[in-house]
Design an enzyme around this catalytic site. Structure first.
Site, PDB file in Angstrom:
ATOM      1  CG  ASP A 107     -58.194  23.462   7.212  1.00  0.00           C
ATOM      2  OD1 ASP A 107     -58.851  22.472   6.842  1.00  0.00           O
ATOM      3  OD2 ASP A 107     -57.036  23.383   7.645  1.00  0.00           O
ATOM      4  CD  GLN A 141     -52.140  18.552   8.588  1.00  0.00           C
ATOM      5  OE1 GLN A 141     -52.461  18.702   7.416  1.00  0.00           O
ATOM      6  NE2 GLN A 141     -52.912  17.919   9.464  1.00  0.00           N
ATOM      7  CE  LYS A 187     -55.285  17.352   5.167  1.00  0.00           C
ATOM      8  NZ  LYS A 187     -54.944  18.220   6.306  1.00  0.00           N
TER       9      LYS A 187
END
Lengths: 366, 366
Positions: free
Chosen positions: B193, B170, B126
């Site tokens: 997300d 995460q 990322k």
């Protein structure tokens, strides 16, 4: 009294917050769509929305089924009326206890727009059930020519009124009124229909619990559980994917660990898929869509569909028929819900239950 | 400058609001459960949650498939790496344009808790992609012994920081940290997300558009669209129903009018169901679960699973294998995504896209 006023002031800060939530569903679609074409090929989701068109149907289905019957025995009828009465009695006992203990009763506000005969009947049933359970009820009616703002203002006033713990906008709304905009005004904590996207998201996601589960799917699952039908590991097929029934029914059955398939009007071979189902939930409002030949012998059939047909012999001038050809299906199914007297009364019972739950949460009444 | 400061003050009032949202997911489960048993037989939903346990699996699948092959030809490979690069290039162009026009760039904050090797790899990818696209990046790391409050405080500080338009925690978090509690702190408008229940509800409900669609499912559908795979009216099977991939993938495919079945670890005959699928998405992280014999000839196979196996010949000491036995499946499928180089890079590309989208919405940058 001090505690109560503190609860009210917290609630009021909640209402204020909620009106801001309007901005959280993306309404800037033209904005987003023009852009999506440049980097992504995926379209905006609402651009994919169009009405389901189901092919052919009949209000009669007395022709003999061509399906091999498991036996000539009739499937056992799931008596939704009886089960709903038991639940409403249970709610009534709790309402009485609440009244005695804290001097409050749950309150439900219903908003009805337009003159739909079926909507009027549903609302009448809700009023009657609330009276039975001791729940305070308010009905606000608008003509189908009213503006969105008028409906929103009514909702906002109930949002602010601490004597109402549940607010319900009877759907469908007349054409021209923006359902999303109207429902988004409704406070999450009073959304006893469970149609707020936050409730829907919490229904979908494992590890989470919505404040309210939509009444009709919740009623369907309660009927299955009370009839001793195993859901876990079973194949369930839901016909229809409305925001009101099909979608939340599929999500709820998944939370109960069924292997769920959602069939819609674009499915090329719906009857092949339904023939695999241990549990079939049909919720499209297309009379007699599901024939006996669509079912696996021994399947459990939950018929959510209601479609009014003219019938002068009935008091109201019409009677309701379901999505499922009952005569045929009852010879193949192990359990089946009738229309009327199946899911319908359960929807009302669950509405009362959710309203009681809402009042209990707000008053912290155990 | 005045406009910018107004935007910031609106955003700040949003953050404040969001911290209150914690109360909207029902956490009073023991309260609700004890009561449900009195009137309803339905259990609380979280009481039904338990981890999926998939039976048997193998890290090797070179045995010849027993499935009748459509032909000896190999399925065409969907090159996720290449498509992701195209998307990231497109994002980079837009970021550059934004920088020139308004002097701002999108910012992404990533929070990593614990020492998981695979999570570290994902985060590294990322960072690299953000650098490529010109997106500002911040990584905050915590040891797996940190408290929930420490993680929440970090999120809240990024909630308040107007130079970050996306925040990502995460997953999975180390055991002992409450994922729901931590994710609920994250501002809806920065939830790139797409895991907030409000985003999930808007993804599920027709007529609505979420602010952000979860990156992995969005990447899967983009791969299908770019490969010319028809979704509408097709049978899709999703294996796994995680909140991160399986659930949103099934919802997104439904919004695209596929007839979707979700298979989980309790499904008694998964291979029979997958053999009906025109499109198969597998997302359970069980190596080689899906054999060639599980597929219909000509099916499109999207493999989301990643499972690290030791391999000293690789730079990192391990390589990733997918849910699908690639050697077998590629001889049956018409299209197939490889692992690595299929869905993985698309997840990163979609994260960048969502972060850009978020900045565009906040700055009203068309």
């Amino acid at each position: 009294m001090a505690l109560k006023s503190k609860v009210q002031s917290v609630l009021i800060s909640w209402w204020r917050k909620d009106t801001l939530l309007l901005s959280t569903s993306r309404t800037l679609n033209t904005f987003a769509t023009g852009y999506d074409n440049r980097i992504l090929k995926s379209p905006s989701l609402v651009s994919l929305d169009f009405p389901d068109e189901w092919t052919s149907s009949s209000t009669n289905c007395n022709a003999p089924s061509t399906n091999k019957l498991a036996s000539e025995e009739t499937g056992r009828v799931i008596d939704g009326k009886q089960i709903a009465e038991e639940i409403i009695s249970g709610v009534a006992v709790e309402v009485e206890r609440m009244k005695k203990k804290i001097g409050e009763v749950p309150g439900l506000a219903v908003i009805l727009v337009g003159e739909r005969r079926d909507s009027q009947t549903y609302v009448r049933n809700k009023i009657k059930a609330c009276e039975e359970a001791g729940i305070k009820f308010s009905l606000t009616e608008f003509s189908d020519k009213c503006s969105e703002d008028e409906v929103c203002d009514a909702i906002m006033s109930f949002n602010m009124d601490p004597s109402f713990h549940g607010i319900l906008v009877q759907l469908p709304l007349p054409q021209g009124l923006n359902e999303e905009k109207i429902l988004d005004v409704l406070r999450l904590e009073k959304d006893v229909d469970g149609f707020h996207p936050m409730n829907m998201g919490n229904l979908a996601m494992r590890g989470r619990e919505p404040l309210f589960i939509p009444c009709t799917p919740k009623g369907c699952v309660e009927l299955l559980i009370r009839s001793g039908v195993e859901i876990m590991g079973k194949k369930a097929v839901v016909i229809g994917r409305s925001n009101i029934v099909g979608l939340p029914a599929s999500l709820l059955l998944q939370r109960h660990h069924a292997t769920v398939t959602v069939v819609d009007a674009l499915t090329s071979n719906p009857e092949e898929i339904t023939r695999e189902a241990d549990i079939l939930v049909s919720a499209v409002g297309v009379p007699n869509l599901v024939r006996g030949s669509w079912l696996k012998p021994g399947a459990v059939v939950v018929d959510v569909g209601t479609y009014p047909v003219e019938d002068d012999s009935c008091e109201q001038g019409y009677r309701l028929i379901g999505d499922v050809c009952y005569e045929e299906a009852s010879r193949v199914a192990s359990w089946i819900t009738p229309v009327p007297g199946g899911v319908g009364p359960m929807t009302v019972a669950m509405l009362l239950y959710n309203t009681l739950e809402s009042a209990r949460l707000i008053y912290n009444f155990v």
